[in-house]
Write a protein that holds these residues in place. Structure first.
Motif, mmCIF file in Angstrom:
data_model
loop_
_atom_site.group_PDB
_atom_site.id
_atom_site.type_symbol
_atom_site.label_atom_id
_atom_site.label_comp_id
_atom_site.label_asym_id
_atom_site.label_seq_id
_atom_site.Cartn_x
_atom_site.Cartn_y
_atom_site.Cartn_z
ATOM 1 N N PRO A 48 0.822 -1.260 0.236
ATOM 2 C CA PRO A 48 0.106 -0.034 -0.146
ATOM 3 C C PRO A 48 0.830 1.206 -0.075
ATOM 4 C CG PRO A 48 -0.892 -1.541 1.468
ATOM 5 C CD PRO A 48 0.298 -2.007 0.972
ATOM 6 N N ARG A 49 2.022 1.325 0.765
ATOM 7 C CA ARG A 49 2.949 2.583 0.722
ATOM 8 C C ARG A 49 3.359 2.757 -0.746
ATOM 9 N NH1 ARG A 49 5.087 6.587 3.858
ATOM 10 N NH2 ARG A 49 5.985 8.016 2.042
ATOM 11 N N ARG A 50 3.835 1.649 -1.247
ATOM 12 C CA ARG A 50 4.524 1.857 -2.540
ATOM 13 C C ARG A 50 3.384 2.482 -3.714
ATOM 14 N NH1 ARG A 50 5.733 -3.253 -5.077
ATOM 15 N NH2 ARG A 50 6.292 -1.780 -7.023
ATOM 16 N N ALA A 51 1.928 1.723 -3.342
ATOM 17 C CA ALA A 51 1.087 2.543 -4.209
ATOM 18 C C ALA A 51 0.659 4.036 -3.847
ATOM 19 C CB ALA A 51 -0.211 1.730 -4.156
ATOM 20 N N LEU A 52 0.750 4.216 -2.629
ATOM 21 C CA LEU A 52 0.474 5.732 -2.344
ATOM 22 C C LEU A 52 1.614 6.545 -2.826
ATOM 23 C CD1 LEU A 52 -1.534 7.090 -0.373
ATOM 24 C CD2 LEU A 52 0.399 6.785 1.640
ATOM 25 N N ASP A 53 2.777 6.227 -2.587
ATOM 26 C CA ASP A 53 3.856 7.103 -3.266
ATOM 27 C C ASP A 53 3.663 7.144 -4.952
ATOM 28 O OD1 ASP A 53 4.923 7.309 -0.894
ATOM 29 O OD2 ASP A 53 6.434 5.704 -1.152
ATOM 30 N N GLU A 54 3.180 5.983 -5.697
ATOM 31 C CA GLU A 54 3.072 6.043 -6.969
ATOM 32 C C GLU A 54 2.092 7.068 -7.384
ATOM 33 O OE1 GLU A 54 4.492 5.062 -10.961
ATOM 34 O OE2 GLU A 54 5.442 4.747 -8.802
ATOM 35 N N GLY A 55 0.957 7.148 -6.476
ATOM 36 C CA GLY A 55 -0.169 8.007 -6.714
ATOM 37 C C GLY A 55 0.187 9.588 -6.440
ATOM 38 N N ILE A 56 1.072 9.665 -5.613
ATOM 39 C CA ILE A 56 1.765 11.077 -5.236
ATOM 40 C C ILE A 56 2.466 11.564 -6.412
ATOM 41 C CG2 ILE A 56 2.972 12.579 -3.940
ATOM 42 C CD1 ILE A 56 -0.020 12.042 -2.991
ATOM 43 N N ALA A 57 3.286 10.556 -7.081
ATOM 44 C CA ALA A 57 4.143 10.879 -8.278
ATOM 45 C C ALA A 57 3.463 11.223 -9.309
ATOM 46 C CB ALA A 57 4.896 9.614 -8.590
ATOM 47 N N ILE A 58 2.351 10.521 -9.500
ATOM 48 C CA ILE A 58 1.367 10.673 -10.764
ATOM 49 C C ILE A 58 0.869 12.145 -10.503
ATOM 50 C CG2 ILE A 58 -0.853 10.193 -11.834
ATOM 51 C CD1 ILE A 58 -0.371 7.187 -11.193
ATOM 52 N N ALA A 59 0.220 12.618 -9.486
ATOM 53 C CA ALA A 59 -0.315 13.905 -8.913
ATOM 54 C C ALA A 59 0.724 14.959 -9.532
ATOM 55 C CB ALA A 59 -0.648 13.988 -7.528
ATOM 56 N N ARG A 60 1.806 14.450 -8.963
ATOM 57 C CA ARG A 60 2.775 15.827 -9.308
ATOM 58 C C ARG A 60 3.251 15.896 -10.727
ATOM 59 N NH1 ARG A 60 6.770 13.824 -4.084
ATOM 60 N NH2 ARG A 60 5.559 15.046 -2.591
ATOM 61 N N GLU A 61 3.224 14.729 -11.358
ATOM 62 C CA GLU A 61 3.423 15.001 -12.819
ATOM 63 C C GLU A 61 2.314 15.727 -13.466
ATOM 64 O OE1 GLU A 61 3.738 11.070 -14.148
ATOM 65 O OE2 GLU A 61 5.389 10.504 -12.910
ATOM 66 N N LEU A 62 1.003 15.908 -13.001
ATOM 67 C CA LEU A 62 -0.073 16.541 -13.354
ATOM 68 C C LEU A 62 -0.238 18.073 -12.720
ATOM 69 C CD1 LEU A 62 -2.893 13.841 -12.925
ATOM 70 C CD2 LEU A 62 -1.465 14.216 -14.933
ATOM 71 N N ASP A 63 0.918 18.379 -12.156
ATOM 72 C CA ASP A 63 1.227 19.733 -11.718
ATOM 73 C C ASP A 63 0.286 19.975 -10.275
ATOM 74 O OD1 ASP A 63 3.232 20.343 -13.384
ATOM 75 O OD2 ASP A 63 1.765 20.881 -14.996
ATOM 76 N N LEU A 64 -0.041 18.994 -9.830
ATOM 77 C CA LEU A 64 -0.873 19.334 -8.517
ATOM 78 C C LEU A 64 -0.006 19.327 -7.363
ATOM 79 C CD1 LEU A 64 -3.717 16.521 -9.093
ATOM 80 C CD2 LEU A 64 -3.799 18.815 -9.704
ATOM 81 N N THR A 65 -0.425 20.179 -6.368
ATOM 82 C CA THR A 65 0.354 20.246 -5.125
ATOM 83 C C THR A 65 0.014 18.865 -4.227
ATOM 84 O OG1 THR A 65 0.288 22.564 -4.992
ATOM 85 C CG2 THR A 65 0.985 21.407 -3.103
ATOM 86 N N ALA A 66 1.277 18.003 -4.084
ATOM 87 C CA ALA A 66 0.877 16.665 -3.470
ATOM 88 C C ALA A 66 1.737 16.267 -2.432
ATOM 89 C CB ALA A 66 0.990 15.491 -4.756
ATOM 90 N N THR A 67 1.388 15.822 -1.318
ATOM 91 C CA THR A 67 2.129 15.204 -0.167
ATOM 92 C C THR A 67 1.642 13.784 0.068
ATOM 93 O OG1 THR A 67 1.045 16.605 1.448
ATOM 94 C CG2 THR A 67 2.959 17.333 0.423
ATOM 95 N N VAL A 68 2.421 13.166 0.855
ATOM 96 C CA VAL A 68 1.943 11.871 1.774
ATOM 97 C C VAL A 68 1.969 12.404 3.259
ATOM 98 C CG1 VAL A 68 2.270 9.549 2.587
ATOM 99 C CG2 VAL A 68 2.583 10.106 0.471
ATOM 100 N N GLU A 69 0.924 12.149 3.849
ATOM 101 C CA GLU A 69 0.510 12.771 5.350
ATOM 102 C C GLU A 69 0.265 11.515 6.240
ATOM 103 O OE1 GLU A 69 0.732 15.953 6.039
ATOM 104 O OE2 GLU A 69 0.715 16.678 4.065
ATOM 105 N N ASP A 70 1.175 11.651 7.458
ATOM 106 C CA ASP A 70 1.153 10.784 8.315
ATOM 107 C C ASP A 70 1.269 9.114 7.871
ATOM 108 O OD1 ASP A 70 0.098 12.852 10.330
ATOM 109 O OD2 ASP A 70 -1.710 12.665 9.200
#
Length: 468
Positions: free
Chosen positions: A48-70
């Motif tokens: 699940p953490r790998r998928a979470l990080d990949e989702g945030i990587a996608i978001a950043r590629e889409l020029d969204l402000t993105a972070t993993v919280e907690d």
């Protein structure tokens, strides 16, 4: 932007981004994000953490402000001006793959206009749609120089399928959006969800014919495979039975069962593989004393998904009637544990379920071990946000549907002022090579995914007009 221009812009955006969306869904589906052992920075396991990080990587590629919280929740957003936020909460964890796949469940493929892989529909595909819907508003802001009225905040969870422990962890440190929808479930819009009740029937120490029994992949999935090892018997002694095969082994006979799996909220039409083994032992008088009493208890669980044989049937006329299924079974040191998943309407409650099932278990010499519980929730269908979502769906699809309630459980129940607004449709007809969510060959139409993206864009646009 006029209404016609909005609809055209949403359709053009979906068409322009289709191949990128397919690529990004595959990036998530190809990660086996089933809950595992906790690890540093990964409380629900490294998948699940790998998928979470990949989702945030996608978001950043889409020029969204993105972070993993907690370490539990991905957050991607487009800032608005009102101080209010519209949320989209999806999840990137999945149930185990189970059996019966025709392709690699964690290697997404395309076939005849469908995407196939674990999580395509529940919920990695919709999660990617949420990110691209946010991208639409980021592009509009860049083009016009004007930020959206409300912040668009996409939340990516990592524990939806195994208890939703990520949401309270996130909400302990962060404010919830002022209105949230989860793209998990079915259109047109679900404004209420049944209560969720989990528990287990635990046997006393047994010394009968069962040397071992095991089956199921998750508590909320009707198992399509199970097996048992029977002591003191040989295969030639046992009569044939549908869905069962018998093989001699060192301890006696191994019995393998097949059934028809499905989601716990929709047990109609499923066949519980564990139930086939239990009924065979009872029907052929193979079980002994306390073992027989416990298997009779499991029979009452498997044979009546409405809970009537357990004494818990309930119907409030608002939701569909109560359902209950047996998910996983295991045996250790002579003790059998059978998990259960119950979806209940407002006409019963957690206290009643506990009292009744404790008594039922005790009458069969067993013990009820209580698990997680959530009460039902319901939002009036004429509320402004519900109507905004409904109108967006009806306008894009040229239909006249109404809100509904369901037995499935989504993140919506754990967020204030939230509903599920998913990509599935009751009338959807799939080809034979496509299976259901939580089942083998989970898949979804690419064209329907693109249409869902248009619906989400229009819905978010309309939510901007509401004083949240």
């Amino acid at each position: 932007m006029t209404r016609e221009e909005l609809l055209q812009a949403a359709a053009e955006f979906a068409a322009q981004n289709e191949r990128s969306i397919v690529r990004d869904i595959k990036r998530l589906v190809d990660i086996k994000s089933v809950r595992g052992e906790a690890a540093p920075g990964a409380p629900f396991g490294t998948g699940p953490r790998r998928a979470l990080d990949e989702g945030i990587a996608i978001a950043r590629e889409l020029d969204l402000t993105a972070t993993v919280e907690d370490d539990v929740m991905g957050v991607a957003e487009v800032a608005g001006t009102s101080g209010k936020a519209v949320g989209i909460i999806a999840h990137v964890d999945v149930v185990p793959e189970g059996n019966g796949w025709d392709s690699d469940p964690f290697g997404m493929i395309e076939k005849e206009g469908y995407l196939i892989g674990r999580g395509v529909a529940d919920d990695k595909g919709p999660a990617v749609l949420g990110l691209y819907a946010a991208k639409f508003f980021a592009q509009q802001a860049a083009k016009t120089g004007t930020a959206p009225r409300h912040t668009v905040r996409v939340l990516l969870g990592s524990d939806e399928e195994s208890g939703m422990g990520d949401v309270p962890c996130y909400l302990a440190n962060h404010a919830a959006p002022d209105f949230t929808f989860s793209p998990d479930g079915s259109f047109p819009v679900c404004n209420g969800e049944k209560g969720l009740y989990g528990a287990s029937f635990v046997s006393p120490v047994l010394n009968g014919v069962l040397h071992h029994i095991e089956g199921g992949v998750a508590h909320n999935v009707v198992p399509d495979r199970a097996f048992a090892v029977l002591k003191g018997l040989c295969a030639a002694q046992l009569p044939a039975a549908e869905g069962l095969t018998f093989t001699d082994c060192a301890e006696g006979v191994r019995v393998d069962a097949t059934g028809k799996g499905g989601h716990a909220s929709l047990p109609e039409g499923t066949i519980n593989a564990i139930g086939r083994i239990c009924d065979y032992l009872l029907n052929h008088d193979l079980a002994k004393s306390e073992e027989k009493a416990y298997l009779e208890l499991l029979h009452d669980l498997f044979a009546a998904p409405d809970g009537s044989l357990l004494g818990i049937a309930s119907d409030d006329g608002l939701f569909t009637p109560l359902t209950i299924i047996g998910g996983t079974i295991s045996m250790a040191d002579g003790v059998i544990t059978q998990t259960m998943d119950c979806r209940f309407p407002t006409s019963t409650n957690i206290e009643t379920l506990n009292t009744t099932l404790h008594a039922k278990a005790a009458a069969h010499g067993a013990t009820l071990v209580e698990g997680s519980c959530d009460a039902p929730f319901y939002i009036e269908p004429d509320s402004a946000p519900i109507q905004a979502l409904l109108c967006a769906y009806n306008e894009v699809t040229a239909q006249q549907e109404k809100p509904f309630v369901m037995g499935g459980g989504t993140y919506a129940r754990h967020m204030p002022n939230a509903v599920s607004f998913g990509i599935e449709e009751e009338k959807e007809v799939f080809p034979d090579f496509i299976g259901p969510i939580h089942g083998a060959n989970e898949g979804f139409s690419l064209a329907r995914l693109m249409r869902a993206l248009q619906i989400y864009i229009v819905a978010l646009w309309d939510l901007m007009e509401i004083d949240l």
